[in-house]
Design a protein around this motif. Structure first.
Motif, PDB file in Angstrom:
ATOM      1  N   GLY A 189      11.373   9.207  -0.866  1.00 16.03           N
ATOM      2  CA  GLY A 189      10.186   9.623  -0.122  1.00 16.03           C
ATOM      3  C   GLY A 189       9.130  10.267  -0.999  1.00 16.03           C
ATOM      4  O   GLY A 189       7.923  10.015  -0.825  1.00 16.03           O
ATOM      5  N   GLY A 190       9.562  11.084  -1.954  1.00 12.99           N
ATOM      6  CA  GLY A 190       8.598  11.724  -2.838  1.00 12.99           C
ATOM      7  C   GLY A 190       7.811  10.720  -3.658  1.00 12.99           C
ATOM      8  O   GLY A 190       6.589  10.872  -3.847  1.00 12.99           O
ATOM      9  N   LEU A 191       8.487   9.662  -4.119  1.00 13.02           N
ATOM     10  CA  LEU A 191       7.787   8.660  -4.918  1.00 13.02           C
ATOM     11  C   LEU A 191       6.818   7.849  -4.056  1.00 13.02           C
ATOM     12  O   LEU A 191       5.702   7.515  -4.499  1.00 13.02           O
ATOM     13  CB  LEU A 191       8.804   7.729  -5.590  1.00 13.02           C
ATOM     14  CG  LEU A 191       8.234   6.783  -6.662  1.00 13.02           C
ATOM     15  CD1 LEU A 191       7.478   7.558  -7.732  1.00 13.02           C
ATOM     16  CD2 LEU A 191       9.349   5.953  -7.288  1.00 13.02           C
ATOM     17  N   MET A 192       7.192   7.525  -2.823  1.00 17.21           N
ATOM     18  CA  MET A 192       6.259   6.825  -1.931  1.00 17.21           C
ATOM     19  C   MET A 192       5.022   7.683  -1.646  1.00 17.21           C
ATOM     20  O   MET A 192       3.902   7.173  -1.588  1.00 17.21           O
ATOM     21  CB  MET A 192       6.959   6.455  -0.616  1.00 17.21           C
ATOM     22  CG  MET A 192       7.924   5.284  -0.732  1.00 17.21           C
ATOM     23  SD  MET A 192       8.384   4.581   0.881  1.00 17.21           S
ATOM     24  CE  MET A 192       9.456   5.866   1.501  1.00 17.21           C
ATOM     25  N   ALA A 193       5.243   8.995  -1.480  1.00 11.11           N
ATOM     26  CA  ALA A 193       4.104   9.887  -1.239  1.00 11.11           C
ATOM     27  C   ALA A 193       3.190   9.949  -2.460  1.00 11.11           C
ATOM     28  O   ALA A 193       1.957  10.003  -2.318  1.00 11.11           O
ATOM     29  CB  ALA A 193       4.607  11.285  -0.890  1.00 11.11           C
ATOM     30  N   LEU A 194       3.760   9.901  -3.662  1.00  8.87           N
ATOM     31  CA  LEU A 194       2.936   9.906  -4.878  1.00  8.87           C
ATOM     32  C   LEU A 194       2.130   8.614  -5.002  1.00  8.87           C
ATOM     33  O   LEU A 194       0.970   8.638  -5.457  1.00  8.87           O
ATOM     34  CB  LEU A 194       3.821  10.093  -6.115  1.00  8.87           C
ATOM     35  CG  LEU A 194       4.317  11.507  -6.411  1.00  8.87           C
ATOM     36  CD1 LEU A 194       5.081  11.512  -7.722  1.00  8.87           C
ATOM     37  CD2 LEU A 194       3.167  12.496  -6.481  1.00  8.87           C
ATOM     38  N   ILE A 195       2.741   7.496  -4.633  1.00  6.20           N
ATOM     39  CA  ILE A 195       2.003   6.230  -4.663  1.00  6.20           C
ATOM     40  C   ILE A 195       0.792   6.309  -3.743  1.00  6.20           C
ATOM     41  O   ILE A 195      -0.327   5.922  -4.110  1.00  6.20           O
ATOM     42  CB  ILE A 195       2.924   5.055  -4.257  1.00  6.20           C
ATOM     43  CG1 ILE A 195       4.012   4.844  -5.324  1.00  6.20           C
ATOM     44  CG2 ILE A 195       2.123   3.778  -4.065  1.00  6.20           C
ATOM     45  CD1 ILE A 195       5.068   3.838  -4.912  1.00  6.20           C
ATOM     46  N   ALA A 196       0.987   6.812  -2.532  1.00  5.75           N
ATOM     47  CA  ALA A 196      -0.132   6.954  -1.590  1.00  5.75           C
ATOM     48  C   ALA A 196      -1.181   7.916  -2.131  1.00  5.75           C
ATOM     49  O   ALA A 196      -2.388   7.680  -2.013  1.00  5.75           O
ATOM     50  CB  ALA A 196       0.390   7.444  -0.237  1.00  5.75           C
ATOM     51  N   HIS A 197      -0.742   8.999  -2.729  1.00  6.99           N
ATOM     52  CA  HIS A 197      -1.654  10.000  -3.314  1.00  6.99           C
ATOM     53  C   HIS A 197      -2.503   9.360  -4.410  1.00  6.99           C
ATOM     54  O   HIS A 197      -3.718   9.608  -4.507  1.00  6.99           O
ATOM     55  CB  HIS A 197      -0.821  11.151  -3.874  1.00  6.99           C
ATOM     56  CG  HIS A 197      -1.622  12.298  -4.390  1.00  6.99           C
ATOM     57  ND1 HIS A 197      -2.539  12.989  -3.625  1.00  6.99           N
ATOM     58  CD2 HIS A 197      -1.647  12.893  -5.613  1.00  6.99           C
ATOM     59  CE1 HIS A 197      -3.085  13.953  -4.336  1.00  6.99           C
ATOM     60  NE2 HIS A 197      -2.567  13.915  -5.549  1.00  6.99           N
ATOM     61  N   CYS A 198      -1.875   8.527  -5.212  1.00  2.00           N
ATOM     62  CA  CYS A 198      -2.586   7.852  -6.306  1.00  2.00           C
ATOM     63  C   CYS A 198      -3.578   6.834  -5.757  1.00  2.00           C
ATOM     64  O   CYS A 198      -4.731   6.768  -6.203  1.00  2.00           O
ATOM     65  CB  CYS A 198      -1.578   7.187  -7.224  1.00  2.00           C
ATOM     66  SG  CYS A 198      -2.309   6.322  -8.637  1.00  2.00           S
TER      67      CYS A 198
END
Length: 707
Positions: free
Chosen positions: A244-253
């Motif tokens: 989940g943290g990595l998916m949130a970072l992708i969206a943030h980017c």
């Protein structure tokens, strides 16, 4: 509303944020929902295909009829999709809480009053919608589980009359029902709040909504299910953070969010811990189900191997992250996004493999321990507990035992940071913290913890230690003060550990819990609500109940003693006299509780304790009498110590007041003392002080005022 519209609607922030992240003029905001859909499809298809391939083995092992293609393919598909959606919810709230800074208040990091930034609000809304979607999936999973276990088609299982049967007789269906309750609650609240202070609460809710699923399945049944359940819970929680943290970072980017480098750095630390924890918990769980020779000779073993290979591959991709994409973050963040997308796709495939393991029967152990005791508590007890042998028996508690180790390492890291900064720290606080961690670990992992589920007397020993002793030691360690000393305040717009510790020590929820009336009631009601109602038999007969009780004991005691004697800052600092009064009020309730148990004629959880069939003679009435005596004696002893601590603090407080008064008197040439002596002289002469005060008050005023 579309993410691009919202992000571009905040022009000043967008311009500043793009400048901070080094975005060039060609960069543009991209939607992320197509990627979420892709991740879910990959996980669902892998899970469905593998489960379909192992269908015949699963049905023959379980002895049930083929429920039809809808259930056979739909159950693993939706379960895998559900885990992706749950991970997205956890990761999004993780981002809105810790990765993405909220707005400043008057140019300062005031997390209590701060509102989310545009990017933080988008992350929070994504987490809320994902939680609601997870709740909808949970509703559909209830008839799917019923169909899968009964062998009837999905069209029959979905009939209204079968839902009540599912809730009453199928533990997995009941678990999905609780998932739906927690998921909808978290998601609906998340849609309507935009303050930072609520984001940690929503993150907690996102974790809670998956816990029921960690308490059922292969790991929650049979021998060693205490190890199996605890290791599975760690595995699932860490998986949610990692994926989940990595998916949130992708969206943030892709939203061109600010301070991507800080977010990635924080996630990287969490990911490293999550990978290590998942590897350890995964190995423990696999060893409980599969012998080494079964790894390549059974379908379940092959799935374990495939999952292991996938995790190793992910480790290689993570290393590429560190060496290739992270150094390019300031100038070219899209490189990070592209590698991260590939990493999540591998994660989704591994998740699909893990889901298929849930529908594939593990190999039958050569020497299964199917005794009632092993099935009920997870292991066998062969000798009667004594004062000495409980400290020679050890079975590491993977939940609270691990928590004790992590708390110790956290504190040691803080001390190391303080030492590097040459800042002083009270060594007595270190002593109390280490003693608290050691006491927690020994309580749950020694014979005390092993016998806790089997006899009422040992349960009461553990209860008193977890709620009355361990919290006192930990509170005196002052962990929040350590964090705020070791970590400097963050720059405006970049809050960190210092600000998080400060808001943890002063927030509306804690202020409510630490109100003397509420705090006293919550601490006392744990005893009465648990042992004076049927709740105790429900909790003691399930491993999930033991976990919940242990955590509640520690948390309740920590809040109570933090308010009473804790050196850490708190929402409202009350006088020692006030705290002494509330402690004196609560002590009779604790003493009466022990006396009540000793006089109680009804045997608590009699059916459960009888069913264990312990190999030594057990008089349940006498054992309960002993437990009541333990509650009376060991419960009053810590309270007396706390009473002495507060009384000593009150005396010290009075001495300080006297010193301050004498200092002020010397500075004013004892004017207050002279006025006091004059008042006493007038009283001795029989003067009416009220008349004197009236005359002195009005003697300089206009005669009309006197009238």
């Amino acid at each position: 509303m579309d993410e691009q519209v919202i992000a571009e609607g905040a022009m000043p922030n967008s311009v500043d944020n793009r400048a901070k992240t080094g975005e060039n003029k060609k960069s543009r905001v991209r939607n992320t929902w197509p990627l979420y859909l892709l991740f879910a499809l990959v996980a669902g298809l892998v899970g469905a295909i593998l489960a379909w391939g192992f269908l015949s083995e699963s049905l023959s092992a379980l002895g049930i009829a083929d429920p039809g293609p809808v259930t056979t393919a739909g159950l693993p598909f939706l379960r895998a999709v559900g885990w992706i959606v749950a991970s997205l919810s956890v990761g999004s709230f993780l981002a809105s809480t810790f990765f993405i800074a909220p707005r400043t208040v008057d140019g300062k990091n005031n997390l209590q009053k701060a509102l989310l930034s545009v990017d933080g609000a988008l992350a929070s809304r994504t987490g809320a919608l994902a939680a609601i979607c997870f709740g909808l999936i949970a509703i559909v999973m209830i008839p799917l589980v019923m169909s899968d276990l009964s062998g009837q088609p999905f069209s029959s299982a979905i009939q209204p009359q079968n839902w009540s049967i599912a809730f009453e007789q199928v533990a997995t269906a009941k678990a999905w029902g609780w998932v739906a309750v927690f998921a909808f609650t978290t998601g609906i609240i998340g849609l309507f709040v935009r303050s930072w202070i609520m984001q940690p609460v929503l993150l907690f809710g996102a974790f809670v909504m998956i816990i029921p699923l960690g308490l059922e399945g292969h790991s929650a049944s049979g021998g060693d299910h205490d190890f199996g359940t605890n290791s599975l819970l760690w595995h699932l929680l860490l998986m949610l953070v990692w994926v989940g943290g990595l998916m949130a970072l992708i969206a943030h980017c892709r939203r061109l969010g600010p301070d991507l480098d800080i977010a990635v750095k924080r996630y990287s630390a969490l990911a490293t811990f999550s990978i290590a924890g998942m590897a350890i918990s995964g190995v423990v769980n696999a060893l409980l189900r599969v012998d080494f020779e079964d790894l390549f000779s059974t379908n379940y073993g092959l799935l374990v191997v495939a999952k292991t290979v996938g995790v190793i591959l992910l480790g290689v991709v993570g290393l590429a992250h560190r060496r290739i994409s992270i150094p390019q973050l300031p100038g070219n963040p899209q490189v990070f996004a592209r590698i991260a997308i590939g990493e999540v796709l591998i994660m989704a495939a591994i998740l699909g493999i893990a889901i298929s393991m849930g529908r594939t029967p593990p190999p039958t152990p050569d020497t299964p321990d199917l005794s009632v005791m092993a099935l009920e508590i997870g292991y066998a007890l062969n000798i009667e507990p004594t004062m000495t042998n409980v400290f020679t028996m050890w079975r590491f508690d993977l939940m609270l035992g691990t928590v004790a180790i992590l708390l110790f390492l956290f504190y040691m890291h803080g001390l190391r940071v303080l030492r590097r900064k040459a800042k002083p720290w009270n060594h007595l606080r270190t002593f109390w913290w280490v003693l608290g961690c050691a006491t927690l670990g020994v309580t749950v992992s020694s014979g005390i913890g092993m016998y806790m589920p089997a006899t009422f007397s040992m349960h009461m020993v553990a209860h008193m230690l977890l709620s009355m002793v361990v919290p006192v030691f930990l509170v005196l360690g002052a962990p929040l003060s350590l964090i705020m000393e070791a970590v400097e305040p963050g720059e405006p717009g970049r809050p960190g550990w210092h600000e998080w510790a400060a808001v943890l020590a002063d927030n509306p929820i804690l202020k409510f819990l630490m109100h003397p009336a509420v705090n006293t009631i919550q601490f006392i009601i744990i005893f009465y609500a648990l042992y004076l109602t049927p709740l105790y038999e429900v909790m003691v007969s399930e491993h999930a109940g033991h976990l919940i009780m242990n955590f509640v004991f520690v948390f309740s005691g920590y809040i109570y003693y933090w308010e009473m004697i804790g050196p850490d800052p708190k929402p409202e600092e009350r006088t020692h006299v006030s705290r002494l009064a509330w402690l004196s009020f609560s002590m009779p309730f604790h003493l009466f509780f022990g006396v009540y148990l000793m006089q109680l004629k009804v045997i608590l959880a009699e059916d459960f304790y009888t069913r264990l069939d312990l190999p030594w003679a057990v008089d349940l009435a006498h054992d309960q009498l002993v437990g009541g005596g333990i509650a009376w004696a060991s419960g009053s002893f810590p309270l007396i110590i706390v009473f002495g601590y507060l009384f000593r603090g009150w005396l010290r407080e009075e001495r300080n007041n006297e010193k301050n008064y004498e200092k002020r008197a010397r500075e004013t040439n004892f004017e207050d003392a002279e006025e006091y002596n004059k008042m006493l002289a007038r009283m001795s002469q029989g003067h009416d002080l009220h008349s004197d005060y009236y005359n002195e008050t009005f003697e300089s005023k206009d005669p009309k005022d006197k009238e």
